[in-house]
Each structure stands twice: as C-alpha cells, then as structure tokens.
Enzyme design. Structure first.
Site, PDB file in Angstrom:
ATOM      1  N   HIS A  98      -2.106   7.122  -6.362  1.00 21.09           N
ATOM      2  CA  HIS A  98      -0.789   7.642  -7.035  1.00 21.09           C
ATOM      3  C   HIS A  98       0.179   6.717  -7.383  1.00 21.09           C
ATOM      4  O   HIS A  98       0.599   6.683  -8.457  1.00 21.09           O
ATOM      5  CB  HIS A  98      -0.071   8.649  -5.998  1.00 21.09           C
ATOM      6  CG  HIS A  98      -0.922  10.225  -5.568  1.00 21.09           C
ATOM      7  ND1 HIS A  98      -1.332   9.956  -4.464  1.00 21.09           N
ATOM      8  CD2 HIS A  98      -1.193  11.031  -6.275  1.00 21.09           C
ATOM      9  CE1 HIS A  98      -1.862  11.260  -4.329  1.00 21.09           C
ATOM     10  NE2 HIS A  98      -1.851  11.842  -5.696  1.00 21.09           N
ATOM     11  N   HIS A 119      -1.327   8.432  -2.006  1.00 19.72           N
ATOM     12  CA  HIS A 119      -1.869   7.247  -1.510  1.00 19.72           C
ATOM     13  C   HIS A 119      -2.089   6.018  -2.625  1.00 19.72           C
ATOM     14  O   HIS A 119      -1.275   6.536  -3.832  1.00 19.72           O
ATOM     15  CB  HIS A 119      -3.397   7.593  -1.411  1.00 19.72           C
ATOM     16  CG  HIS A 119      -4.100   8.424  -2.453  1.00 19.72           C
ATOM     17  ND1 HIS A 119      -4.358   7.942  -3.589  1.00 19.72           N
ATOM     18  CD2 HIS A 119      -4.321   9.623  -2.152  1.00 19.72           C
ATOM     19  CE1 HIS A 119      -4.963   8.716  -4.176  1.00 19.72           C
ATOM     20  NE2 HIS A 119      -5.052   9.999  -3.364  1.00 19.72           N
TER      21      HIS A 119
END
Ligand code: PAF
Length: 274
Positions: free
Chosen positions: A33, A30
């Site tokens: 990251h 997501h």
C-alpha cells in the site's frame, strides 16, 4: 493529515486540496500500500487514501468478519507516508438505506477470481465507483498483485467514462518472492515457508513459455508443482493481459495468473510473460 469520517468532513477537506492522487484500501496496510502512496507522491499529487472493508466484495463464506482491522496503526502509517487525507467512511455512508444501484461487471471480471468468488468484482467495481465519486481523484493507484482487479477497474472506468486515470503499480515482494498481502499474516510458520513457491513456480513457467515450451503442458506442470508445495491450486492460466481471456499460445500482452489455497489463505500472484 486530515481524517474525514463524514461527508461534511470530506467536503471541507476536499475543498482545501486541488487535484489528488487516490489510493483505495481496506486497511491492514503494508509496504505494498505504501508503494501506491509513493507512486502518487512521485506524480506530484497530494494523496488521499481510503480505508473501508467493503462488505459487498466478500462472499457469504469468506472472511469479512475476520479481515484484519487496525485503524490506529493504519492511520499512523498513512500519516508517516505523507498522505494529505484519510477517508474512513462508515458502511451507511457507502451503502445508504434503500441503496439500489450496483455495478454488474462482465468482460475481464467473468473468469478466475470472478468465477471462484461470485459477485466479488461487482462489489469492487461498485465501491470503487462510489469512492471515485466522493473523492473525484485525478488518478487512482492499484497494486498489480491483484492484476484482474486492475483490469476490471480500468474497464469500469472506460465504460462509465469516469474522469480518472488508473495507474497500476508493480507488486511489492518479500525477499523470498512472496507477494505482500494483508492476508499473509494468517499463514502458519510452515505455510509461510512454502508460500514463495507460488512466485517461483510462476517465474519458472513464464520462462518455459517464453522459451517455446507448450503452454498447456507448462501450466499442468505448474499446478503439479504447487500441489507438491502443499497448496491447492485453483487456477494457473496464461491470459491476455487486459481481457483476461485464456490463451493457448503466447500473445501480446500476456500474463500468467494463479491462485492457490495454502491452509486457510488464498494466495494470488501474476507475472508478465514475454
Ligand atoms: O484491493 C483492495 O484493497 C480492494 O479491493 C479495494 C480496491 C480497496 C476496494 O474495496
């Protein structure tokens, strides 16, 4: 982007890259990251990311089997984010037959997540040390959402004298304050509406502590607030930001940390205080 799944492929890929920044992940990527990848790129380093759902950091009754997996989607995101290398080892590569060496963490791993999830940080430290050995990064990027994990990994790197810089990256949040997490997708619509109360409660508690309100009473009230929001609080604590030891008054640096169960999802969050 080079995709490596075997040691031979990793070695060949690694030889083409000099110093690298490394983002270890368990996939289900997501924006949080992607912010780690962005931080590594900003440092001017080619970025390697790993995707490995590490069995040794899950307890027997935890969600290892159910943990979200989306390899094709994750690889597309890594490519689009500008990663130079994606490392996707198998469980056999990470834990070869007769594997007998595991890291046992104490210090910042003992309390909070470490107490509620016995063995969790031993699994994290072990897999992260192996990934560092495989990739030999100059720097590795970890999200502050898992504050205790950042402290545990930093302690492990210092204790084992590993030549890697640990770079903490601020938590990415939804517009309503909810910290991004791969497990948020398991929240029902009603739980999703309640989930930002964790951040709101911590923000308010941090303000109260800075304003001089008694710490124990503030933490008690915060737990009550979370319960009112339909959560089952595990802990809300004021801790020394690096040792993770609980403190009863404001120290420097201090962190407010919390975990609460909402439906089947364990939410974590934390904030600096003062
Ligand atoms: O934060 C995570 O996703 C994991 O704990 C990590 C650092 C990739 C180790 O498996």
């Amino acid at each position: 982007m080079i995709i490596a799944r075997t040691f031979e492929e990793l070695r060949a890929a690694r030889a083409t890259l000099g110093s690298i920044g490394f983002v270890p992940t368990m996939g289900a990527l997501h924006e949080g990251h992607l912010s780690l990848i962005e931080a590594a790129k900003t440092a001017g380093l080619p970025v390697a990311a790993s995707i490995f759902v590490n069995p040794t950091q899950f307890g027997p009754r935890e969600d290892f089997a159910r943990y979200p997996r989306d390899e094709a989607g994750d690889l597309a995101k890594l490519e689009e984010a500008g990663c130079a290398l994606a490392w996707l080892p198998t469980a056999d590569i990470m834990y070869p037959p007769h594997d007998s060496t595991h890291i046992q963490m104490a210090g910042p791993a003992l309390h909070w997540e470490g107490a509620s999830r016995p063995g969790h940080f031993n699994g994290v430290a072990t897999v992260v040390a192996k990934l560092f050995g495989q990739l030999r990064p100059q720097a590795a990027y970890f999200g502050e959402k898992d504050w205790q994990q950042v402290q545990v990994v930093s302690r492990m790197v210092a204790d084992l004298v590993l030549p890697v810089e640990i770079v903490p990256v601020p938590t990415v949040r939804e517009a309503d304050g909810l910290a991004l997490s791969s497990r948020n997708r398991y929240l029902t619509a009603e739980e999703r509406r309640a989930a930002p109360r964790l951040y709101a409660t911590l923000t308010h508690a941090a303000q109260e502590i800075v304003a001089g309100k008694e710490v124990a009473a503030t933490l008690h009230h915060a737990r009550h607030e979370l319960a009112q929001a339909g959560m089952v609080p595990d802990y809300v604590a004021l801790v020394h930001a690096q040792s993770l030891e609980a403190v009863s008054g404001l120290v420097h640096p201090a962190r407010l940390i919390a975990a609460a169960k909402l439906g089947h999802v364990r939410l974590l969050d934390n904030l600096p205080v003062g």
